[in-house]
Design an enzyme around this catalytic site. Structure first.
Site, PDB file in Angstrom:
ATOM      1  NE  ARG A  43       3.149  37.718 -36.784  1.00  8.35           N
ATOM      2  CZ  ARG A  43       3.408  39.035 -37.007  1.00  8.35           C
ATOM      3  NH1 ARG A  43       3.915  39.334 -38.144  1.00  8.35           N
ATOM      4  NH2 ARG A  43       3.555  39.978 -36.053  1.00  8.35           N
ATOM      5  CB  ILE A  69      -0.143  41.689 -34.684  1.00 11.43           C
ATOM      6  CG1 ILE A  69       0.204  40.276 -34.515  1.00 11.43           C
ATOM      7  CG2 ILE A  69       0.384  42.317 -35.827  1.00 11.43           C
ATOM      8  CD1 ILE A  69      -0.046  39.554 -35.433  1.00 11.43           C
ATOM      9  CB  SER A  70       3.755  41.516 -30.505  1.00 10.35           C
ATOM     10  OG  SER A  70       3.121  42.078 -29.460  1.00 10.35           O
ATOM     11  CD  GLN A  71       9.969  42.780 -32.837  1.00  8.77           C
ATOM     12  OE1 GLN A  71       9.906  43.949 -32.303  1.00  8.77           O
ATOM     13  NE2 GLN A  71      10.994  42.274 -33.223  1.00  8.77           N
TER      14      GLN A  71
END
Length: 219
Positions: A43, A69-71
């Site tokens: 990531r 960016i999503s969790q």
């Protein structure tokens, strides 16, 4: 960067990723396919360099251009719901962003088509994904609210932005037995699962979420 420093950085990132996976388990993620996919994707390659040390925190991080960016939990949760009791099959992702979710999907779906309305963000995603060499991921500069008719129908559709209501163009591009998951709402947002059955569409409202809005057109 020397090989020793690079090796140490990779080991640190791998340990952080392993801790993220354990946290996802504690938060209730049970699908081993999803957990393995998220363990496989670095990531830190998808976030801003200045935020690399926070890549594995369970929080959304800014990407610029008013996008995030999503969790990790939200990514895992949405993919787990799509795949519950089934294979994801051919999958459409609406909102490529930095490319992270497409990379995760590539490990659990047979084909991934990902559309992004912002050209600069799509170009960045291409760079991020290039080093991973994922043969089953295709990116397209397009209006995600219209789906991607040229490659339809899809077994699964995942939307990384909140729509005021479920876009009919997306439900029309689902196969029978297909699933669509997306956040819905302009103020308060709710994660919604839509399933195409032999009797029509079935909607299930899930938990509250917070996403950037799904906007029409391309830039």
């Amino acid at each position: 960067m020397s090989s020793e420093v690079l090796r140490a950085a990779l080991q640190t990132a791998q340990r952080a990723r392993a801790r993220m996976i354990e946290r996802l388990r504690e938060q209730g993620i049970r699908d081993e396919r999803v957990l393995a996919a998220m363990m496989a994707v670095p990531r830190q390659l998808f976030v801003e360099e200045a935020l690399a040390s926070r890549a594995y925190e369970d929080t959304a991080l800014p990407l610029g251009l008013q996008q995030t960016i999503s969790q990790p939990f939200v990514v895992a949760r949405m993919i787990e719901i799509l795949g519950a009791g089934r294979e994801l099959g051919k999958t459409l992702e609406v909102g490529t962003g930095c490319g992270y979710q497409a990379a995760v999907l590539s490990h659990v779906a047979t084909e991934v088509y990902s559309v992004e309305r912002l050209r600069p963000l799509l170009d960045r995603a291409r760079l991020n994904l290039r080093h991973l060499r994922l043969p089953n991921v295709r990116l397209k500069h397009a209006d995600g609210s219209a789906g991607l008719k040229e490659a339809a129908p899809y077994d699964s559709i995942i939307v990384a932005a909140a729509a005021p209501k479920v876009p009919p163009a997306l439900t029309e591009q689902l196969t029978e037995g297909g699933r669509l998951i997306l956040p819905v709402g302009c103020g308060d947002q709710t994660l919604v699962l839509v399933e195409r059955t032999s009797r029509g569409l079935r909607e299930t409202r899930l938990n509250a979420v917070r996403f950037v809005p799904l906007l029409p057109g391309t830039e």
